[in-house]
Design an enzyme around this catalytic site. Sequence first.
Site, PDB file in Angstrom:
ATOM      1  N   HIS B 263      15.725  30.426  -3.010  1.00 12.42           N
ATOM      2  CA  HIS B 263      14.881  29.231  -2.875  1.00 12.42           C
ATOM      3  C   HIS B 263      15.761  27.986  -2.648  1.00 12.42           C
ATOM      4  O   HIS B 263      15.557  27.233  -1.693  1.00 12.42           O
ATOM      5  CB  HIS B 263      14.037  29.078  -4.150  1.00 12.42           C
ATOM      6  CG  HIS B 263      13.144  27.877  -4.154  1.00 12.42           C
ATOM      7  ND1 HIS B 263      11.824  27.925  -3.805  1.00 12.42           N
ATOM      8  CD2 HIS B 263      13.393  26.586  -4.469  1.00 12.42           C
ATOM      9  CE1 HIS B 263      11.289  26.717  -3.897  1.00 12.42           C
ATOM     10  NE2 HIS B 263      12.229  25.875  -4.301  1.00 12.42           N
ATOM     11  N   GLU B 264      16.757  27.795  -3.503  1.00 11.33           N
ATOM     12  CA  GLU B 264      17.632  26.624  -3.347  1.00 11.33           C
ATOM     13  C   GLU B 264      18.423  26.713  -2.041  1.00 11.33           C
ATOM     14  O   GLU B 264      18.736  25.694  -1.426  1.00 11.33           O
ATOM     15  CB  GLU B 264      18.575  26.486  -4.544  1.00 11.33           C
ATOM     16  CG  GLU B 264      17.886  26.274  -5.897  1.00 11.33           C
ATOM     17  CD  GLU B 264      16.865  25.147  -5.918  1.00 11.33           C
ATOM     18  OE1 GLU B 264      17.022  24.177  -5.144  1.00 11.33           O
ATOM     19  OE2 GLU B 264      15.890  25.244  -6.698  1.00 11.33           O
ATOM     20  N   HIS B 267      16.421  25.113   0.626  1.00 10.12           N
ATOM     21  CA  HIS B 267      16.607  23.659   0.601  1.00 10.12           C
ATOM     22  C   HIS B 267      17.981  23.288   1.167  1.00 10.12           C
ATOM     23  O   HIS B 267      18.127  22.359   1.956  1.00 10.12           O
ATOM     24  CB  HIS B 267      16.512  23.130  -0.843  1.00 10.12           C
ATOM     25  CG  HIS B 267      15.120  23.111  -1.411  1.00 10.12           C
ATOM     26  ND1 HIS B 267      14.083  22.451  -0.801  1.00 10.12           N
ATOM     27  CD2 HIS B 267      14.599  23.660  -2.539  1.00 10.12           C
ATOM     28  CE1 HIS B 267      12.974  22.587  -1.539  1.00 10.12           C
ATOM     29  NE2 HIS B 267      13.261  23.330  -2.599  1.00 10.12           N
ATOM     30  N   GLU B 293       9.966  21.952   0.986  1.00  9.46           N
ATOM     31  CA  GLU B 293       9.520  23.125   0.232  1.00  9.46           C
ATOM     32  C   GLU B 293       9.194  24.279   1.188  1.00  9.46           C
ATOM     33  O   GLU B 293       9.371  25.447   0.847  1.00  9.46           O
ATOM     34  CB  GLU B 293       8.305  22.734  -0.616  1.00  9.46           C
ATOM     35  CG  GLU B 293       7.960  23.711  -1.712  1.00  9.46           C
ATOM     36  CD  GLU B 293       8.964  23.775  -2.859  1.00  9.46           C
ATOM     37  OE1 GLU B 293       9.914  22.960  -2.903  1.00  9.46           O
ATOM     38  OE2 GLU B 293       8.807  24.679  -3.703  1.00  9.46           O
TER      39      GLU B 293
END
Lengths: 499, 499
Positions: B263-264, B267, B293
Site C-alpha cells: 500500500h505505501e 503512494h 489513495e
Amino acid sequence: MTTEASYADLVSRLKRAHVLGTVNGLLGWDEQVNLPPDSADLRGEQLAVMAELHHAAASDPRIGELLTLLEGRREELTADQQVVVRVGRRDYDRLVKLPPEFVREKARHTSQAFHAWAACKPKADFAGFAPFVEKHIELAKREAAYLGFAAAPYDYLVDRHDPGLTAAVIARLFDELKAGLVPFMRAVVASPVKARREVLRGFPVEKQRAFLRMVTEQLGFNYRRGRIDVSLHPFCEGSGADVRMTTRFNEDEPLSSLFGSIHETGHGLYEQGTRLGDQGTPLGQSVGMGMHESQSRLWENQVARGRPFWRFFERRFRRTFSRQLRDVSSDDLYLAVNAVAPTLIRVEADEVTYNLHIILRFELEKRLLAGTLAVADLPAAWNALAQELLGLTPPSDKEGVLQDVHWSGGMFGYFPSYCLGNMIAAQLWYRVLADLPGLEEDFARGDFSRLLGWLRNQVHEQGRRYGTLELVQRVTGEPLSPQPLLRYLRERYGPLYQV
Amino acid sequence: MTTEASYADLVSRLKRAHVLGTVNGLLGWDEQVNLPPDSADLRGEQLAVMAELHHAAASDPRIGELLTLLEGRREELTADQQVVVRVGRRDYDRLVKLPPEFVREKARHTSQAFHAWAACKPKADFAGFAPFVEKHIELAKREAAYLGFAAAPYDYLVDRHDPGLTAAVIARLFDELKAGLVPFMRAVVASPVKARREVLRGFPVEKQRAFLRMVTEQLGFNYRRGRIDVSLHPFCEGSGADVRMTTRFNEDEPLSSLFGSIHETGHGLYEQGTRLGDQGTPLGQSVGMGMHESQSRLWENQVARGRPFWRFFERRFRRTFSRQLRDVSSDDLYLAVNAVAPTLIRVEADEVTYNLHIILRFELEKRLLAGTLAVADLPAAWNALAQELLGLTPPSDKEGVLQDVHWSGGMFGYFPSYCLGNMIAAQLWYRVLADLPGLEEDFARGDFSRLLGWLRNQVHEQGRRYGTLELVQRVTGEPLSPQPLLRYLRERYGPLYQV
C-alpha cells in the site's frame, strides 16, 4: 525597554537561531545515516536554504542592537547574563564581520576543494590539489583580516576552535610534549612485547551492537535523549535534548567499534551534560574543540583502556563472545586494548603515537599560514617530519599529505585540538583521581556515576563561561601542561611494554 | 520585468517554499521513526519555527504579485505555465486568506483536541471529547467562510482534499456504491467459505523485512531515492527525490506488514513518479488524496491480491518461510490474502467492507457540517449506521465514534478520499487491462513495468494539471463511477466465496 526585557529578547533570538542550527544538524546527521544514494541533490538544496535562514537568524541586526544596549548596562546584569552578552558579542561579530560575498566564495571553494581532494587522493596527485590549498590559505588570511587578525592569521584560526589559545602557546606545549614523547614512543616500539589484535576475529555485528549499547549506557549515555546508528565515518551530532552518535562495524575489528563508540559517548556525555534550559546561549554550549576532545579521550583512554574498566566488562565481553575469546587470555586481551604500533595514517594511530601526527600537522600549518612554507614544498616537509617524529616515510602522498580531509575544507587550526584534548584529558584525570578517592574501584563495579557527576559539574555545566586555558586552570588548579599526559602514558604503557 | 523572468521568479519562490516543506516533512518522518523518547520538546520547537518559516515562504507577498502579473499575461504563457499560475493562485489564496490568529487558534485547538481524544478514547468518554469536536466544526465553518464557502462548508472541506469534488457528487457515488455493496457483502459474510489467517504464525521479522523489500523493489519502488523503516503507524513521506515509507511488523500477521508495505509502495511510486524538474510547482505534485489513495489501493488490491501476483511470489514466499507455510495449501494462502470479515474497526477492515466504514463517516460528517446532526447525538447516529451498514453495533464508543484520530485534528472531508481512491483504482484497473493486453501475464513473470509505465504516464506525470474527476474522465474515458469497483469486488470475491 527594561534591561530584563532586552535580555529576554536577546535570549529568545539566540535560541531561535539555535533551533534552526539543530535542524541543520539533523539534516547533516540524516545525510550520513539515512539518505538514499540518489537523493543528495535535494539534500544539498535543503542544506543551502537552511544555512541561509540560520545565518539570517544568527546575524539578525536586532541581536547586535540588544548586545550594544546590554553592554551599556553591564552592572545591571547577573554574572550568567554577562557571559551571554560577552560571548554572544564574539559570535555575532564573527558572523557579521564576514561579507556575504566572502562567505559564498568560501563555501563554493570548499565544495570544489573537497571534490578535488577526493579525486587527487587515490592518484596521490598532490600537484592537482595544491592550488586548492593555496586558495584556502588566501581565504583563511582574508577571513582573519576581516576579524582583525591580519597580522596573526593562525592565531585567529586556533582561537576559533579553542577560545583563548594562540599558536605560540600551542608551540610551547607541543615542544615540551614532543621532547618527552618521542623517546618514550621509541622505547615502546622497540619493546619485545607485542600486542596481537589480529587474534580478535569473527565478532558478529549484532552482538557487537548489543555489547556497545550496554557499555555506553553503563557509562551514562542517556538513550532517552539520544541514539547510536551506523555511518561511514563515526561522529556525534546534537546537543542537550537530542544527541546522536554513530559508529561502524567490522567483524574482525571489534575493539575499533567499541572504542570508537566510547569516544563518541564522551562527546555525547558532554553535550547531554550542557544545561537544558540554556540551550542556544553560551551558557549551554561547549567550550571548544579541545575541551570536547578531552571528554571523548578521557572516557576512551583513561577510563576504558584501564584495568578497572576491564575488571567489570571482561566477564560480560566473554559472555557475549565466548567462542571468539576462547583462546584469548586476559593479558592478551588487555594488551590488544592497549596496542601500540606507529602507522602513517592518523586515524589508525594508537594513543601513544597519535599526538605525533598532530604535532606534525600543527608545525606545517603554522609555517603555511606564516608564509614560511610554500604549498609546493608541503609534501617534502610532511615526509621529513613523518620520518623525524614517527620513524616512517610515506610511500606516496596518499599515505602522507593527502590523507586527511581537513585541509580541503580550509579547516586550519582544527588539528591541534586533538592533541590539546589529550593533554586536558590527562590533566583532568589526575585531578579527579585526587578529588574522588577510590574512583577506579567504582569502575570495577561498573559504576561511573561519580566520574560523570564530577565532569558534569566541573566542565559540562560551565558552558562557555571560561576559555579553554582558564577552565583547565580553574578545575585542576594548574596551567595546562603536557606533563600529566606524559605521566599517564608512562604509567599505562611503561609496565605493559616493560620500558 | 519580462513574462519569462517573472515566471522564473515565481517558480523559484515556489520551489524555495517547497524545499522548506520537505525539511518539515523530514522532521516529521524522523519524529515517527527515530526520535528518542524524551526529545519531543525540542522537536516541537523545531517544527514550530520551521512551520512559521515555511508559511512565510509560501505566503511571500511577491508570489501574490507575480501571480497577478502573470494572470494578466495569460496568452504569453505555455499550457504548463498556465497550470502553475492557476493552481498556484488557489494555493496562495488559501494560505493568505486565513488570518494568522485563526491559524494559531486552530493549531492550538488541534493540539488540545488530540490530547483530549487520546485521554477520552480508552475511557469511552465521548462526552469529554464532544466539546472539542464542536469547536472543530465551528473552526471548519469559519475557515470555509474565509475562503468564500460560507454556504457550503463541507464542499470546501471535500475540495481541499480532492479538488473539484463536492458533497453532492460524493453522496450520489456513495449511494450507488452502497446499494450494490451491502447485499454483496452480506452474501460473502454468509458464505460457508472462511479464510483462516490465524494459520500464518511465527514469521520472523528479519525474514519479513527481506521479503517485503524484495517485493516492493520488484514492483518498482526505487530504493536509490527512497527507503522503508519501521514506525508505530505506517505512512509514506516525501516526494520526487527522497520518498520514505514505513511499516510495522508482527510475527503472527505477516500479511499485514506485506500488504501495508505494498500500500505505501503505491503512494511512494506516485511520489517517485512526479516530475523531478517540476518539484515544488503544481506540475510536480499529486492531484489530491483520492487519486493518491487510488495508487496505493491499485497496487495493494487489484495487483497484489490477484492470482497472477501470487503465481510469481508464492514460490518465493514459501522459499523464505518454508517451515511456517509447510501445512498451508496454496488455496488457503490465497484465501487468507483475500479474507473478508466485518469488523467494527476501520483500520482492520478488508477491502469489501472497508468502503462501508467510509460511507458511515461521510454521512455523519455531511450532517454535522450541515447542522442537521448535533455532536451530542453523534454516538447514537454512529451506532445505528454501523448496524445498518456492517451489521454490527459497537460495545462502547471506543470501538465506535471514538476510534479514529481524524476528527480530533478537525480533518473533516478527508475520509471520503479513502473510498474515492478505491473507486478510482478499480476504474483505472479496467482501463489499463484494456489498454495493455496480457498485462496480468506480466505479473505472473514478476514484471510490473508496463503497469508502472502506464500509471507514470497517465497519472503521476500529470501533476495537478487536472482535478480528480477530470483526470479520471480523461484517463478512462468515463466519468467516475462506483460500478468498476463493484465489478472488481464481485469478480475477485464472488468465485472465491462461491456467491
